[in-house]
Design a protein around this motif. Sequence first.
Motif, PDB file in Angstrom:
ATOM      1  N   UNK A  38      -0.508  13.378  -2.298  1.00  0.00           N
ATOM      2  CA  UNK A  38       0.120  13.597  -1.116  1.00  0.00           C
ATOM      3  C   UNK A  38       1.422  13.633  -1.424  1.00  0.00           C
ATOM      4  N   UNK A  39       1.947  12.949  -2.241  1.00  0.00           N
ATOM      5  CA  UNK A  39       3.427  12.898  -2.696  1.00  0.00           C
ATOM      6  C   UNK A  39       3.695  14.335  -3.209  1.00  0.00           C
ATOM      7  N   UNK A  40       2.866  14.575  -4.092  1.00  0.00           N
ATOM      8  CA  UNK A  40       3.248  15.898  -5.157  1.00  0.00           C
ATOM      9  C   UNK A  40       3.086  17.144  -3.880  1.00  0.00           C
ATOM     10  N   UNK A  41       2.220  17.015  -2.994  1.00  0.00           N
ATOM     11  CA  UNK A  41       2.176  18.139  -2.170  1.00  0.00           C
ATOM     12  C   UNK A  41       3.309  18.213  -1.177  1.00  0.00           C
ATOM     13  N   UNK A  42       3.991  16.862  -0.756  1.00  0.00           N
ATOM     14  CA  UNK A  42       5.192  16.991   0.021  1.00  0.00           C
ATOM     15  C   UNK A  42       6.427  17.533  -0.795  1.00  0.00           C
ATOM     16  N   UNK A  43       6.542  17.443  -1.941  1.00  0.00           N
ATOM     17  CA  UNK A  43       7.508  18.041  -2.840  1.00  0.00           C
ATOM     18  C   UNK A  43       6.976  19.522  -3.016  1.00  0.00           C
ATOM     19  N   UNK A  44       5.907  20.130  -2.990  1.00  0.00           N
ATOM     20  CA  UNK A  44       5.428  21.371  -3.179  1.00  0.00           C
ATOM     21  C   UNK A  44       5.928  22.140  -1.921  1.00  0.00           C
ATOM     22  N   UNK A  45       5.519  21.462  -0.901  1.00  0.00           N
ATOM     23  CA  UNK A  45       5.765  22.168   0.432  1.00  0.00           C
ATOM     24  C   UNK A  45       7.342  22.285   0.758  1.00  0.00           C
ATOM     25  N   UNK A  46       8.242  21.283   0.408  1.00  0.00           N
ATOM     26  CA  UNK A  46       9.564  21.239   0.383  1.00  0.00           C
ATOM     27  C   UNK A  46      10.076  22.479  -0.302  1.00  0.00           C
ATOM     28  N   UNK A  47       9.578  22.809  -1.341  1.00  0.00           N
ATOM     29  CA  UNK A  47      10.152  23.832  -2.242  1.00  0.00           C
ATOM     30  C   UNK A  47       9.580  25.295  -1.520  1.00  0.00           C
ATOM     31  N   UNK A  80       0.788  -1.400   0.040  1.00  0.00           N
ATOM     32  CA  UNK A  80       0.063  -0.129   0.111  1.00  0.00           C
ATOM     33  C   UNK A  80       1.068   1.280   0.036  1.00  0.00           C
ATOM     34  N   UNK A  81       0.560   2.441  -0.452  1.00  0.00           N
ATOM     35  CA  UNK A  81       1.172   3.491  -0.787  1.00  0.00           C
ATOM     36  C   UNK A  81       0.148   4.680  -0.550  1.00  0.00           C
ATOM     37  N   UNK A  82       0.606   5.759  -0.055  1.00  0.00           N
ATOM     38  CA  UNK A  82      -0.027   7.091   0.071  1.00  0.00           C
ATOM     39  C   UNK A  82      -0.498   7.532  -1.397  1.00  0.00           C
ATOM     40  N   UNK A  83      -1.641   8.275  -1.302  1.00  0.00           N
ATOM     41  CA  UNK A  83      -2.290   9.036  -2.536  1.00  0.00           C
ATOM     42  C   UNK A  83      -1.045   9.680  -3.453  1.00  0.00           C
ATOM     43  N   UNK A  84      -1.096   9.751  -4.602  1.00  0.00           N
ATOM     44  CA  UNK A  84       0.026  10.333  -5.408  1.00  0.00           C
ATOM     45  C   UNK A  84      -0.237  11.937  -5.288  1.00  0.00           C
ATOM     46  N   UNK A 136       4.343   2.120   1.894  1.00  0.00           N
ATOM     47  CA  UNK A 136       5.586   2.062   1.010  1.00  0.00           C
ATOM     48  C   UNK A 136       6.063   3.403   0.945  1.00  0.00           C
ATOM     49  N   UNK A 137       7.414   3.659   1.071  1.00  0.00           N
ATOM     50  CA  UNK A 137       7.946   4.855   0.783  1.00  0.00           C
ATOM     51  C   UNK A 137       8.328   4.780  -0.792  1.00  0.00           C
ATOM     52  N   UNK A 138       8.478   6.298  -1.124  1.00  0.00           N
ATOM     53  CA  UNK A 138       8.857   6.223  -2.646  1.00  0.00           C
ATOM     54  C   UNK A 138      10.213   6.346  -2.665  1.00  0.00           C
ATOM     55  N   UNK A 139      10.870   6.072  -3.636  1.00  0.00           N
ATOM     56  CA  UNK A 139      12.487   6.056  -3.931  1.00  0.00           C
ATOM     57  C   UNK A 139      13.134   7.118  -3.411  1.00  0.00           C
ATOM     58  N   UNK A 169      14.845  11.366   4.255  1.00  0.00           N
ATOM     59  CA  UNK A 169      14.003  12.299   5.044  1.00  0.00           C
ATOM     60  C   UNK A 169      13.462  11.623   6.383  1.00  0.00           C
ATOM     61  N   UNK A 170      13.364  12.420   7.275  1.00  0.00           N
ATOM     62  CA  UNK A 170      12.973  11.972   8.703  1.00  0.00           C
ATOM     63  C   UNK A 170      11.311  12.115   8.818  1.00  0.00           C
ATOM     64  N   UNK A 171      10.831  10.905   8.905  1.00  0.00           N
ATOM     65  CA  UNK A 171       9.248  10.900   9.302  1.00  0.00           C
ATOM     66  C   UNK A 171       8.919  10.294  10.533  1.00  0.00           C
ATOM     67  N   UNK A 172       7.879  10.654  10.911  1.00  0.00           N
ATOM     68  CA  UNK A 172       7.238  10.181  12.242  1.00  0.00           C
ATOM     69  C   UNK A 172       6.306   9.298  11.690  1.00  0.00           C
ATOM     70  N   UNK A 173       6.253   7.748  12.356  1.00  0.00           N
ATOM     71  CA  UNK A 173       5.527   6.797  12.193  1.00  0.00           C
ATOM     72  C   UNK A 173       4.274   6.553  13.267  1.00  0.00           C
ATOM     73  N   UNK A 174       3.157   6.172  12.851  1.00  0.00           N
ATOM     74  CA  UNK A 174       2.077   5.825  13.776  1.00  0.00           C
ATOM     75  C   UNK A 174       1.500   4.561  12.999  1.00  0.00           C
TER      76      UNK A 174
END
Length: 139
Positions: free
Chosen positions: A77-86, A71-75, A102-105, A110-115
């Motif tokens: 959400x991945x886009x928004x991660x990059x958007x906000x990093x920039x 399973x992975x996150x919605x795409x 699953x994490x993307x390649x 990157x550090x993340x908090x898991x729940x």
Amino acid sequence: MKVFISHGHNEVVKLKLKDFLQNRLKVEPVILAEQPDRGMTVIEKLETYGKDCQFAIIILTADDETAYGGVRARQNVIHELGFFHGLLGRERVLLLKQAGVELFSNISGLIYKEFEGDNIEAIFEEIRKAIESLSAEGV
């Protein structure tokens, strides 16, 4: 302070986080779907409402099944991660990951908090510390 919440389909996790930010930390959560469209495209809304935020929380939840049974996150959400990093810089973006997602390649390093499951409350203290560290800097 305004905090953008990027999320997938897990409404329980999103609403728990929104409530925590709003009622316990007294910051204003910004959720894209709750903002007026005013004839904008999704990316225009992201740009318009995102630029007013001082911090972003990106929630990776198990929303999409992969071809290999994971399973992975919605795409988006991945886009928004990059958007906000920039837009905000990595120090103003907190990545939260539901266990088993699953994490993307190119996330290496990157550090993340898991729940676990929907128990995002287990990391509320870490979220508070991240946001309050910016407040201490005068953000």
